[in-house]
Design a protein around this motif. Structure first.
Motif, PDB file in Angstrom:
ATOM      1  N   GLN A   1      21.300  43.693   1.338  1.00 52.44           N
ATOM      2  CA  GLN A   1      20.014  44.259   1.577  1.00 52.44           C
ATOM      3  C   GLN A   1      19.827  45.495   1.794  1.00 52.44           C
ATOM      4  O   GLN A   1      19.128  46.127   3.046  1.00 52.44           O
ATOM      5  CB  GLN A   1      19.466  43.269   2.697  1.00 52.44           C
TER       6      GLN A   1
ATOM      7  N   TYR B   1       7.406  46.548  -4.290  1.00 52.18           N
ATOM      8  CA  TYR B   1       6.720  45.449  -3.279  1.00 52.18           C
ATOM      9  C   TYR B   1       5.751  46.405  -2.346  1.00 52.18           C
ATOM     10  O   TYR B   1       5.107  45.947  -1.516  1.00 52.18           O
ATOM     11  CB  TYR B   1       7.869  45.208  -2.399  1.00 52.18           C
TER      12      TYR B   1
ATOM     13  N   ASP C   1      14.019  40.826  -7.652  1.00 57.95           N
ATOM     14  CA  ASP C   1      13.169  39.791  -7.183  1.00 57.95           C
ATOM     15  C   ASP C   1      13.574  38.424  -7.575  1.00 57.95           C
ATOM     16  O   ASP C   1      13.365  37.426  -6.632  1.00 57.95           O
ATOM     17  CB  ASP C   1      11.457  39.785  -8.034  1.00 57.95           C
ATOM     18  N   VAL C   2      14.122  38.465  -8.895  1.00 56.93           N
ATOM     19  CA  VAL C   2      15.042  37.336  -8.883  1.00 56.93           C
ATOM     20  C   VAL C   2      16.101  36.914  -7.960  1.00 56.93           C
ATOM     21  O   VAL C   2      16.307  35.764  -7.489  1.00 56.93           O
ATOM     22  CB  VAL C   2      15.734  37.390 -10.371  1.00 56.93           C
TER      23      VAL C   2
ATOM     24  N   ARG D   1      15.818  37.572  -4.774  1.00 54.74           N
ATOM     25  CA  ARG D   1      15.333  37.452  -3.659  1.00 54.74           C
ATOM     26  C   ARG D   1      14.766  36.130  -3.651  1.00 54.74           C
ATOM     27  O   ARG D   1      14.726  35.431  -2.472  1.00 54.74           O
ATOM     28  CB  ARG D   1      14.338  38.272  -3.262  1.00 54.74           C
ATOM     29  N   ASN D   2      14.174  35.562  -4.851  1.00 57.60           N
ATOM     30  CA  ASN D   2      13.157  34.362  -4.801  1.00 57.60           C
ATOM     31  C   ASN D   2      13.743  33.417  -5.687  1.00 57.60           C
ATOM     32  O   ASN D   2      13.319  32.140  -5.315  1.00 57.60           O
ATOM     33  CB  ASN D   2      11.841  34.872  -5.256  1.00 57.60           C
ATOM     34  N   GLN D   3      14.905  33.251  -6.150  1.00 57.99           N
ATOM     35  CA  GLN D   3      15.472  32.334  -7.123  1.00 57.99           C
ATOM     36  C   GLN D   3      16.575  31.662  -6.113  1.00 57.99           C
ATOM     37  O   GLN D   3      17.160  32.268  -5.368  1.00 57.99           O
ATOM     38  CB  GLN D   3      15.899  32.678  -8.225  1.00 57.99           C
ATOM     39  N   SER D   4      16.831  30.111  -6.397  1.00 56.17           N
ATOM     40  CA  SER D   4      17.850  29.607  -5.769  1.00 56.17           C
ATOM     41  C   SER D   4      18.883  29.226  -6.807  1.00 56.17           C
ATOM     42  O   SER D   4      18.745  29.452  -7.830  1.00 56.17           O
ATOM     43  CB  SER D   4      17.355  28.213  -5.128  1.00 56.17           C
TER      44      SER D   4
ATOM     45  N   ARG E   1      20.831  33.890  -9.770  1.00 57.52           N
ATOM     46  CA  ARG E   1      20.694  34.955  -8.931  1.00 57.52           C
ATOM     47  C   ARG E   1      21.648  35.954  -9.417  1.00 57.52           C
ATOM     48  O   ARG E   1      21.307  37.437  -9.400  1.00 57.52           O
ATOM     49  CB  ARG E   1      20.904  34.771  -7.559  1.00 57.52           C
TER      50      ARG E   1
ATOM     51  N   PRO F   1       4.210  43.257 -10.020  1.00 54.54           N
ATOM     52  CA  PRO F   1       3.919  42.980  -8.606  1.00 54.54           C
ATOM     53  C   PRO F   1       2.193  43.017  -8.778  1.00 54.54           C
ATOM     54  O   PRO F   1       1.620  42.054  -7.983  1.00 54.54           O
ATOM     55  CB  PRO F   1       4.229  44.098  -7.617  1.00 54.54           C
TER      56      PRO F   1
ATOM     57  N   ARG G   1      -2.773  36.134  -9.760  1.00 57.34           N
ATOM     58  CA  ARG G   1      -2.010  34.792  -8.943  1.00 57.34           C
ATOM     59  C   ARG G   1      -3.212  34.575  -7.797  1.00 57.34           C
ATOM     60  O   ARG G   1      -3.268  33.357  -7.594  1.00 57.34           O
ATOM     61  CB  ARG G   1      -0.851  35.096  -8.620  1.00 57.34           C
TER      62      ARG G   1
END
Length: 209
Positions: free
Chosen positions: A48, A58, A132-133, A135-138, A143, A198, A205
């Protein structure tokens, strides 16, 4: 204290990109080189660290004070890349990559600013996707792929990454007024590209929700 932490985090991120650039220059095979370069971004997202091209997207979700963090990040990234370039230039490995980095820098500095901007937009989009992938994907597999593939794509396509180019210009020793202007143009291009997805998400969205 928080701003100091951000600055040193950005220095470390710049160093990671510089090391990625170093291993890329050491490889004769561009595919292998681009894959190994991605270790730099992978390290950034795992720990990070503050990387400008990973954080600019962001801005669409942050308050205006976030601009100061971006400025600190950009400056720290420059310091980190310059430090790695200085270290490499004064080591035995520089001789083997000196001609290659000189050629890379020459191609970029001989290009038109509009071309640099457009190529930087593409890179900015890919960098946002990668970060972003992660950060936000499991799932560790998606990842990891999400980080490595976009980096390989931007390198193999010839897209412009301003932080990587800070390293190349520093290693080649070609800093000048024109070089600084090129860096500004690439910063703008990376910023526009990093914000495209974004901004779309922020506008459409929210309306769909």
């Amino acid at each position: 204290m928080e701003r100091i932490r951000q600055f040193f985090s950005a220095i470390l991120a710049g160093m990671m990109i510089g090391m990625g650039g170093t291993v890329y220059l050491s490889q004769g095979n561009p595919v292998v080189g681009s894959f190994l370069f991605a270790v730099g971004l992978f390290t950034v997202v795992v720990f990070q660290l503050h990387l400008y091209t990973g954080k600019i997207g962001y801005l669409a979700f942050q308050k205006p004070v976030y601009l100061l963090e971006l400025l600190i990040t950009w400056a720290g990234n420059f310091c980190g890349t310059y430090l790695v370039a200085f270290m490499v230039r004064n080591s035995r490995i520089y001789e083997s990559m000196a001609e290659k980095v000189q050629n890379i820098a020459a191609v970029k500095l001989q290009d038109e600013f509009f071309s640099l901007f457009l190529l930087a937009v593409f890179c900015g989009m890919l960098m946002f996707i990668a970060v972003d992938v992660f950060r936000n994907q499991s799932g560790s597999t998606i990842r990891t792929i999400g980080v490595f593939v976009p980096v390989m794509v931007f390198i193999l396509s010839g897209f412009e990454h301003v932080i990587a180019n800070m390293f190349y210009f520093s290693l080649a020793g070609v800093w000048s007024g024109h070089c600084l202007a090129a860096v500004v143009v690439m910063t703008l291009g990376n910023s526009v590209g990093g914000l495209l997805i974004p901004v779309y998400l922020r506008i459409f969205r929210q309306r769909e929700a």
